[in-house]
Design a protein around this motif. Structure first.
Motif, short mmCIF file in Angstrom:
data_model
loop_
_atom_site.label_atom_id
_atom_site.label_comp_id
_atom_site.label_asym_id
_atom_site.label_seq_id
_atom_site.Cartn_x
_atom_site.Cartn_y
_atom_site.Cartn_z
N ARG A 127 0.83 -1.22 0.00
CA ARG A 127 0.00 0.00 0.00
C ARG A 127 0.86 1.26 0.00
O ARG A 127 0.58 2.20 -0.74
CB ARG A 127 -0.94 0.02 1.21
CG ARG A 127 -2.02 -1.01 1.11
CD ARG A 127 -3.34 -0.51 1.69
NE ARG A 127 -4.32 -1.59 1.62
CZ ARG A 127 -5.02 -1.89 0.55
NH1 ARG A 127 -4.87 -1.20 -0.56
NH2 ARG A 127 -5.90 -2.88 0.56
N SER A 151 -2.77 2.91 -7.87
CA SER A 151 -3.58 2.25 -6.85
C SER A 151 -2.93 0.90 -6.49
O SER A 151 -2.02 0.43 -7.17
CB SER A 151 -5.02 2.06 -7.32
OG SER A 151 -5.04 1.23 -8.45
N ALA A 211 2.39 1.66 -3.40
CA ALA A 211 1.41 2.20 -4.35
C ALA A 211 1.27 3.71 -4.17
O ALA A 211 1.25 4.46 -5.15
CB ALA A 211 0.06 1.50 -4.17
N ASP A 212 1.18 4.16 -2.92
CA ASP A 212 1.07 5.60 -2.66
C ASP A 212 2.30 6.34 -3.17
O ASP A 212 2.19 7.42 -3.76
CB ASP A 212 0.90 5.86 -1.15
CG ASP A 212 -0.45 5.44 -0.63
OD1 ASP A 212 -1.38 5.23 -1.44
OD2 ASP A 212 -0.59 5.30 0.61
#
Length: 158
Positions: free
Chosen positions: A27, A36, A30-31
């Motif tokens: 996550r 996404s 991805a950020d």
């Protein structure tokens, strides 16, 4: 042989982040790269499947384990025949002091990157190398200072 796929800007961002922070969560990755979660994870899996990402490892300070003295050892063999080359490489691969080994072109045959505790440890390393079949000459250079040491290549944005 299949043509290698070109890495796009997102692939390069993934590689850049992972090469510096291999334990980052998917996550957070991805950020950081601006995609996404699902497309990021698909890209990581594709990079792994293609062999661009070969694995994840811990970067251990060899000075803490092996010794603080870095030495580059050039080895010249009597002859470059497959049996001697294979035997030399197999025996050197078993030496914990050797952290890198390269068959090179030029006036010597091999360049070994080793870490030793002190001169006695260095001498023991040389003593072992001289017992290997086919070794004709050994020359060493000690590193005075390490100013750059990369475990991965620099990844430039695409």
């Amino acid at each position: 042989m299949a043509q290698e796929r070109e890495l796009d800007v997102f692939d390069r961002r993934i590689l850049q982040v992972l090469s510096n922070e291999g334990r980052i969560s998917w996550r957070d990755l991805a950020d950081r790269i601006g995609l996404s979660f699902s497309p990021t994870l698909r890209r990581v899996h594709r990079l792994e499947a293609e062999g661009t990402i070969r694995g994840y490892m811990v970067d251990i300070d060899e000075r803490r384990i092996l010794g603080a003295m870095t030495v580059f050892i050039s080895v010249t063999l009597e002859r470059q025949v497959k049996e001697i080359l294979d035997n030399f490489e197999a025996r050197v691969a078993e030496m914990p002091e050797v952290v890198g080994g390269f068959l090179i072109s030029g006036s010597t045959d091999y360049m070994l990157h080793a870490a030793v505790r002190d001169l006695a440890h260095y001498q023991a390393t040389l003593d072992y190398l001289t017992t290997l079949p086919g070794v004709a000459r050994i020359q060493s250079n000690f590193a005075v200072k390490t100013f750059i040491r990369r475990t991965n290549p620099l990844i430039e944005p695409g």
